[in-house]
Design an enzyme around this catalytic site. Structure first.
Site, PDB file in Angstrom:
ATOM      1  N   SER A 120     -63.530 -40.619  18.472  1.00  0.00           N
ATOM      2  CA  SER A 120     -64.946 -40.361  18.707  1.00  0.00           C
ATOM      3  C   SER A 120     -65.343 -38.961  18.277  1.00  0.00           C
ATOM      4  CB  SER A 120     -65.265 -40.547  20.200  1.00  0.00           C
ATOM      5  OG  SER A 120     -64.481 -39.657  20.978  1.00  0.00           O
ATOM      6  N   HIS A 141     -65.327 -46.665  15.180  1.00  0.00           N
ATOM      7  CA  HIS A 141     -65.595 -46.152  16.517  1.00  0.00           C
ATOM      8  C   HIS A 141     -66.250 -47.241  17.355  1.00  0.00           C
ATOM      9  CE1 HIS A 141     -67.870 -43.128  19.260  1.00  0.00           C
ATOM     10  NE2 HIS A 141     -66.774 -43.583  19.841  1.00  0.00           N
ATOM     11  N   GLU A 153     -69.486 -47.688  14.936  1.00  0.00           N
ATOM     12  CA  GLU A 153     -69.745 -46.670  13.922  1.00  0.00           C
ATOM     13  C   GLU A 153     -68.611 -46.755  12.893  1.00  0.00           C
ATOM     14  OE1 GLU A 153     -72.111 -42.878  15.633  1.00  0.00           O
ATOM     15  OE2 GLU A 153     -70.084 -43.075  16.403  1.00  0.00           O
ATOM     16  N   ASN A 191     -72.059 -39.396  19.523  1.00  0.00           N
ATOM     17  CA  ASN A 191     -71.700 -38.294  20.406  1.00  0.00           C
ATOM     18  C   ASN A 191     -72.427 -36.999  20.075  1.00  0.00           C
ATOM     19  OD1 ASN A 191     -69.965 -39.533  22.253  1.00  0.00           O
ATOM     20  ND2 ASN A 191     -68.343 -39.604  20.730  1.00  0.00           N
TER      21      ASN A 191
END
Length: 284
Positions: A120, A141, A153, A191
């Site tokens: 991540s 991800h 992702e 994130n």
């Protein structure tokens, strides 16, 4: 490039969820972990989660049986990846661990296998450089809980080939996920946006702006978020949030990513959220 057989390295929450998703959607999947007790726990978790899907009429009993038949478990990494077309790494977020794992995968996975990371925060370009096949390294991800969350992702490293990307995006479609193409920058998209929000919520707690439950209520009712940022932080793990913020702060050099001292203090005290029974909230 085609994928029929998969392997997942790391039998924690994310790893067992990824293996579950592969097996349920028709892929042979081998779950690998050096800790055999984690493999036993993962097997039980996957069985329980499949049973829950049956109870909720998401899948049939036949689907559950077929998925379990496609799963294998082993502590032997070379053996587990020997025939894999796609390997997904889901080990802890530490560069030295990732480097060792990808060196092993590069040595023992078939020459045409794609090597993916569920990281991540760590650079896919850096991970790819630990191998002799950087064009076949990519980020996948997933989001927790993997069987439920529909986003992946798909992160291109600097040398990830179009063929690798297209193959992995096709696999994501097969898993009934929504693949989103993301370039290799710290935090990717999710994130980079999420962690500053969580961090600011922690600052609000530290500065006494409002109580944790009230901060979450504001975001749930005012911003239509399904879960408040502090509840989400507890769910993710405060240690994970801290690590990602540290990576963002170091890599981007912007103080807006500086971890809140209260977040660091809670991690130091072992109050990591749901997995330890206490974070910003208490859990049974």
């Amino acid at each position: 490039m085609s994928v029929h057989t998969t392997a997942v390295v790391g039998a924690g929450t994310m790893g067992n969820g990824i293996a579950h998703a592969f097996a349920l959607h028709g892929y042979d999947a081998t779950l690998i972990d050096l800790d055999e007790s984690l493999l036993d726990d993962a097997r039980s978790t996957i069985e329980e989660n499949l049973s829950r899907q049956v109870d909720n009429d998401v899948i049939t009993t036949a689907d559950k049986t077929a998925a379990l038949d496609r799963l294998a478990f082993t502590p032997n990494t070379p053996e587990g990846v020997a025939s894999a077309d796609l390997v997904v790494e889901a080990v802890p977020e530490a560069q030295e661990v990732k480097s060792e794992v990808f060196g092993t995968l590069d040595a023992y996975a078939p020459a045409d296998a794609i090597l993916a990371s569920n990281t991540s925060s760590i650079s896919i370009t850096w991970i790819a450089d630990q191998t002799d096949r950087p064009d076949q390294v990519i980020g996948m991800h997933f989001f927790n809980p993997v069987p439920v969350m529909t986003l992946i992702e798909v992160v291109r490293g600097q040398r990830t080939s179009d063929a690798t990307f297209e193959t992995v995006a096709g696999v994501a479609d097969d898993l009934e996920k929504n693949p989103v193409e993301v370039e290799d920058y710290p935090g990717f998209v999710s994130n980079r946006i999420l962690m500053p929000m969580i961090n600011e919520a922690v600052f609000c707690v530290m500065e006494g702006v409002a109580e944790p439950e009230d901060i979450d209520t504001v975001m749930e009712l005012g911003m239509n978020h399904p879960m408040g940022p502090l509840t989400l932080a507890d769910f993710i793990g405060l240690d994970v949030c801290l690590h990602i913020l540290e990576v963002l702060h170091e890599e981007l050099g912007d103080d807006k990513y500086r971890p809140c001292p209260l977040l660091r203090r809670k991690v130091t005290a072992g109050q990591l959220g749901r997995k330890t029974g206490k974070g910003f909230f208490a859990y049974d």
